[in-house]
Design an enzyme around this catalytic site. Structure first.
Site, PDB file in Angstrom:
ATOM      1  N   ASP A   1       0.858  -1.202   0.000  1.00  0.00           N
ATOM      2  CA  ASP A   1       0.000   0.000   0.000  1.00  0.00           C
ATOM      3  C   ASP A   1       0.887   1.243   0.000  1.00  0.00           C
ATOM      4  OD1 ASP A   1      -3.254   0.182   1.123  1.00  0.00           O
ATOM      5  OD2 ASP A   1      -2.090   2.004   0.784  1.00  0.00           O
TER       6      ASP A   1
ATOM      7  N   TYR B   1     -11.198   8.032 -12.732  1.00  0.00           N
ATOM      8  CA  TYR B   1     -11.447   6.745 -12.069  1.00  0.00           C
ATOM      9  C   TYR B   1     -12.092   5.760 -13.048  1.00  0.00           C
ATOM     10  CZ  TYR B   1     -13.087   3.493  -8.430  1.00  0.00           C
ATOM     11  OH  TYR B   1     -13.320   2.383  -7.644  1.00  0.00           O
TER      12      TYR B   1
ATOM     13  N   LYS C   1     -10.249   2.394 -14.569  1.00  0.00           N
ATOM     14  CA  LYS C   1     -10.739   1.034 -14.306  1.00  0.00           C
ATOM     15  C   LYS C   1     -11.086   0.317 -15.617  1.00  0.00           C
ATOM     16  CE  LYS C   1     -10.601   0.825  -9.741  1.00  0.00           C
ATOM     17  NZ  LYS C   1      -9.752  -0.146  -9.020  1.00  0.00           N
TER      18      LYS C   1
ATOM     19  N   ARG D   1     -17.796   9.654   0.975  1.00  0.00           N
ATOM     20  CA  ARG D   1     -18.840   8.780   0.434  1.00  0.00           C
ATOM     21  C   ARG D   1     -20.094   8.887   1.299  1.00  0.00           C
ATOM     22  NH1 ARG D   1     -15.325   3.645  -1.568  1.00  0.00           N
ATOM     23  NH2 ARG D   1     -14.050   4.159   0.234  1.00  0.00           N
TER      24      ARG D   1
HETATM   25  N1  UDP Z   1     -24.265  11.700  -1.688  1.00  0.00           N
HETATM   26  C1  UDP Z   1     -25.109  12.514  -0.964  1.00  0.00           C
HETATM   27  N2  UDP Z   1     -24.627  13.133   0.143  1.00  0.00           N
HETATM   28  C2  UDP Z   1     -23.344  12.964   0.588  1.00  0.00           C
HETATM   29  C3  UDP Z   1     -22.480  12.113  -0.165  1.00  0.00           C
HETATM   30  C4  UDP Z   1     -22.974  11.511  -1.306  1.00  0.00           C
HETATM   31  O1  UDP Z   1     -26.297  12.695  -1.310  1.00  0.00           O
HETATM   32  O2  UDP Z   1     -22.992  13.555   1.620  1.00  0.00           O
HETATM   33  C5  UDP Z   1     -24.808  11.005  -2.885  1.00  0.00           C
HETATM   34  C6  UDP Z   1     -23.967  11.161  -4.146  1.00  0.00           C
HETATM   35  O3  UDP Z   1     -24.332  12.346  -4.834  1.00  0.00           O
HETATM   36  C7  UDP Z   1     -24.342   9.899  -4.904  1.00  0.00           C
HETATM   37  C8  UDP Z   1     -24.587   8.863  -3.803  1.00  0.00           C
HETATM   38  O4  UDP Z   1     -24.811   9.625  -2.613  1.00  0.00           O
HETATM   39  O5  UDP Z   1     -25.535  10.084  -5.622  1.00  0.00           O
HETATM   40  C9  UDP Z   1     -23.432   7.910  -3.586  1.00  0.00           C
HETATM   41  O6  UDP Z   1     -22.269   8.687  -3.469  1.00  0.00           O
HETATM   42  P1  UDP Z   1     -20.856   8.075  -3.090  1.00  0.00           P
HETATM   43  O7  UDP Z   1     -19.885   9.198  -3.136  1.00  0.00           O
HETATM   44  O8  UDP Z   1     -20.956   7.304  -1.822  1.00  0.00           O
HETATM   45  O9  UDP Z   1     -20.535   7.007  -4.204  1.00  0.00           O
HETATM   46  P2  UDP Z   1     -20.748   6.903  -5.791  1.00  0.00           P
HETATM   47  O10 UDP Z   1     -21.698   5.776  -5.945  1.00  0.00           O
HETATM   48  O11 UDP Z   1     -21.336   8.180  -6.323  1.00  0.00           O
HETATM   49  O12 UDP Z   1     -19.387   6.640  -6.324  1.00  0.00           O
END
Ligand code: UDP
Length: 309
Positions: A33, A146, A150, A187
């Site tokens: 890592d 990203y 991938k 996230r």
């Molecule tokens: N999201 C949200 N509030 C937050 C963080 C994320 O509403 O504080 C939403 C984001 O816009 C997305 C979903 O939650 O639609 C999942 O976001 P995440 O960043 O966890 O992962 P993603 O699937 O988008 O890579």
């Protein structure tokens, strides 16, 4: 039989759970890592007890003395704010990094599992997403470092498989949550839990009608090792086939953590996928795998972890 296994990204969220499970089965693990988003604390209980740590950036050639029979590659920034802050590192990990670890697998005659992502489907026009769907990705948008890294990584894996006969496996990992996520990794699950526990408003982006499908990390680790142990090359979707709106997730976390928090609505990030749901028929059929931990149960365990922090 006990094996010696390399886990790149082993100090990260999913990687550290994988290291723990492999060590628990009696294997010897070499955790590789760069610590740019991983944390050595995540494997501190394993170090010296079946797990050795190598601080190394996989975009540089990887040299490990001795035999290795399996290489898991989970090394990449994975949260949107992390990879958007480190787009070049993310592209390097998905290109040179994937190749360097494939070279290691080739040298050691080891099996190789690449942690790809549901992001290869972009903002999907097919729902739910099957492995046969080619995706709808913006190649120059804020998520492209990203998504395209991938996608390139997958292409590199299938090319090593056809040119060098490397035994590769590609997992497409959908949203995963659980202990050891960084509470500030941006996230949605750590954000909402941290906000709920601190009685702050939960920040729903957009109207909250976008969907995701959340898989508990313990289930994900079982899926990854089932794929590694199989004869399949993949790609194979690994995720929880229960679709949840972000609004529902916010309400559930408020209720499970018994928080007085309210919900506030913020702008939706550019290119935020509207819907995401894995079709996991292939994983069920080929690996006999499916998630066992429901969202409420998994969230309660995760809230417990964040409360103790
Ligand atoms: N999201 C949200 N509030 C937050 C963080 C994320 O509403 O504080 C939403 C984001 O816009 C997305 C979903 O939650 O639609 C999942 O976001 P995440 O960043 O966890 O992962 P993603 O699937 O988008 O890579």
């Amino acid at each position: 039989m006990a094996k010696r296994i390399g886990v790149a990204g082993g100090a990260g969220f999913i990687g550290s759970h994988l290291c723990e499970s492999l060590v628990g089965e009696g294997n010897e693990v070499v955790c590789i890592d760069s610590l740019i988003t991983g944390d050595r604390k995540n494997i501190s209980l394993l170090e010296g007890k079946g797990c050795d740590f190598l601080e190394h950036d996989i975009s540089k050639p990887v040299r490990i003395p001795g035999s290795i029979s399996q290489v898991y590659n989970l090394a990449s920034p994975a949260s949107p704010i992390d990879y958007q802050e480190k787009p070049l590192e993310t592209l390097m990990a998905g290109s040179f990094g994937v190749k360097n670890l494939l070279d290691l697998a080739r040298e050691k005659n080891a099996k190789y599992l690449f942690a790809s992502t549901s992001e290869v489907y972009g903002n999907p026009l097919e729902h739910p997403q099957k492995e046969s769907y080619w995706g709808n990705v913006n190649p120059i948008g804020p998520r492209s470092c990203y998504d395209e890294a991938k996608r390139f990584g997958e292409a590199m894996c299938v090319s090593y498989s056809s040119v060098h006969k490397t035994d590769v496996k590609i997992a497409r990992i959908f949203n995963t949550y659980g202990s050891r996520m960084r509470k500030n990794d941006g996230r949605v699950v750590p954000n909402f839990i941290d906000q709920a526990l601190h009685k702050k408003p939960l920040t729903v982006y957009g109207k909250g009608d976008q969907t995701r499908s959340f898989c508990f990390v313990g289930d994900m680790v079982l899926g990854l090792s089932a794929l590694m142990g199989s004869q399949e090359r993949g790609p194979i979707n690994l995720g929880n086939p229960k679709e949840t709106t972000i609004q529902e997730l916010a309400e559930l976390i408020i209720s499970l953590s018994k928080s007085p928090s309210k919900i506030v609505y913020k702008g939706l990030p550019i290119d935020d996928p509207e819907r995401r749901l894995p079709d996991i028929s292939l994983a069920k059929q080929k690996l006999g795998w499916g998630p066992k931990i429901g969202l409420e149960d998994g969230l309660l365990r995760t809230i417990k972890f964040f409360s103790a922090d």
